[in-house]
Design a protein around this motif. Sequence first.
Motif, PDB file in Angstrom:
ATOM      1  N   MET A 142     -16.518  33.703  33.781  1.00 24.36           N
ATOM      2  CA  MET A 142     -15.848  32.403  33.776  1.00 24.36           C
ATOM      3  C   MET A 142     -14.635  32.406  34.704  1.00 24.36           C
ATOM      4  N   CYS A 143     -13.859  33.473  34.673  1.00 22.75           N
ATOM      5  CA  CYS A 143     -12.688  33.559  35.565  1.00 22.75           C
ATOM      6  C   CYS A 143     -13.123  33.592  37.026  1.00 22.75           C
ATOM      7  N   GLY A 144     -14.203  34.273  37.325  1.00 17.85           N
ATOM      8  CA  GLY A 144     -14.723  34.300  38.691  1.00 17.85           C
ATOM      9  C   GLY A 144     -15.181  32.932  39.159  1.00 17.85           C
ATOM     10  N   ILE A 145     -15.806  32.182  38.286  1.00 17.20           N
ATOM     11  CA  ILE A 145     -16.240  30.823  38.638  1.00 17.20           C
ATOM     12  C   ILE A 145     -15.038  29.928  38.889  1.00 17.20           C
ATOM     13  N   ILE A 146     -14.010  30.070  38.068  1.00 18.04           N
ATOM     14  CA  ILE A 146     -12.797  29.264  38.248  1.00 18.04           C
ATOM     15  C   ILE A 146     -12.117  29.604  39.571  1.00 18.04           C
ATOM     16  N   VAL A 147     -11.984  30.887  39.875  1.00 14.40           N
ATOM     17  CA  VAL A 147     -11.356  31.298  41.151  1.00 14.40           C
ATOM     18  C   VAL A 147     -12.182  30.811  42.323  1.00 14.40           C
ATOM     19  N   LEU A 148     -13.500  30.912  42.249  1.00 10.79           N
ATOM     20  CA  LEU A 148     -14.367  30.434  43.326  1.00 10.79           C
ATOM     21  C   LEU A 148     -14.233  28.930  43.517  1.00 10.79           C
ATOM     22  N   ALA A 149     -14.170  28.176  42.415  1.00 13.88           N
ATOM     23  CA  ALA A 149     -14.014  26.720  42.522  1.00 13.88           C
ATOM     24  C   ALA A 149     -12.683  26.356  43.147  1.00 13.88           C
ATOM     25  N   ILE A 150     -11.616  27.076  42.801  1.00 16.79           N
ATOM     26  CA  ILE A 150     -10.308  26.810  43.397  1.00 16.79           C
ATOM     27  C   ILE A 150     -10.321  27.136  44.882  1.00 16.79           C
ATOM     28  N   LEU A 151     -10.920  28.255  45.240  1.00 17.64           N
ATOM     29  CA  LEU A 151     -10.983  28.624  46.663  1.00 17.64           C
ATOM     30  C   LEU A 151     -11.791  27.618  47.480  1.00 17.64           C
ATOM     31  N   ILE A 152     -12.891  27.164  46.931  1.00 16.91           N
ATOM     32  CA  ILE A 152     -13.732  26.214  47.653  1.00 16.91           C
ATOM     33  C   ILE A 152     -13.017  24.875  47.807  1.00 16.91           C
ATOM     34  N   ASN A 153     -12.292  24.444  46.800  1.00 13.87           N
ATOM     35  CA  ASN A 153     -11.620  23.144  46.886  1.00 13.87           C
ATOM     36  C   ASN A 153     -10.419  23.144  47.813  1.00 13.87           C
ATOM     37  N   PHE A 154      -9.716  24.246  47.897  1.00 11.99           N
ATOM     38  CA  PHE A 154      -8.494  24.255  48.692  1.00 11.99           C
ATOM     39  C   PHE A 154      -8.637  24.874  50.063  1.00 11.99           C
ATOM     40  N   LEU A 155      -9.768  25.414  50.395  1.00 11.09           N
ATOM     41  CA  LEU A 155      -9.955  25.995  51.725  1.00 11.09           C
ATOM     42  C   LEU A 155     -10.831  25.150  52.591  1.00 11.09           C
TER      43      LEU A 155
END
Length: 97
Positions: free
Chosen positions: A84-97
């Motif tokens: 779950m933490c990996g999915i959250i970090v991936l979603a944040i990276l995809i949205n802000f990069l």
Amino acid sequence: MENRRKKNLSIAALMISILPLATMVPVLFHMTLTDSVRSAWAGVNIFSVLLGLILSVICVKNRDSRNIVSIIATVINSFWLVLMCGIIVLAILINFL
């Protein structure tokens, strides 16, 4: 009496840790769920992972109640939490990069 209660608690933690796998049932039957049902299902999964991790850590922390069931429940819940933490970090990276 106390040991039996801890054993039941570890079994409950294991059952709760397996609950997020129920997400795969609609996929097996090729069912599409509405957005509200998917959101509710995600909330239940997050709640069950956190509750299962808390229960399993309670069982593992006490040396008298530590058994293989509580250790397996802790490992499964830790895996779900890392996922779950990996999915959250991936979603944040995809949205802000």
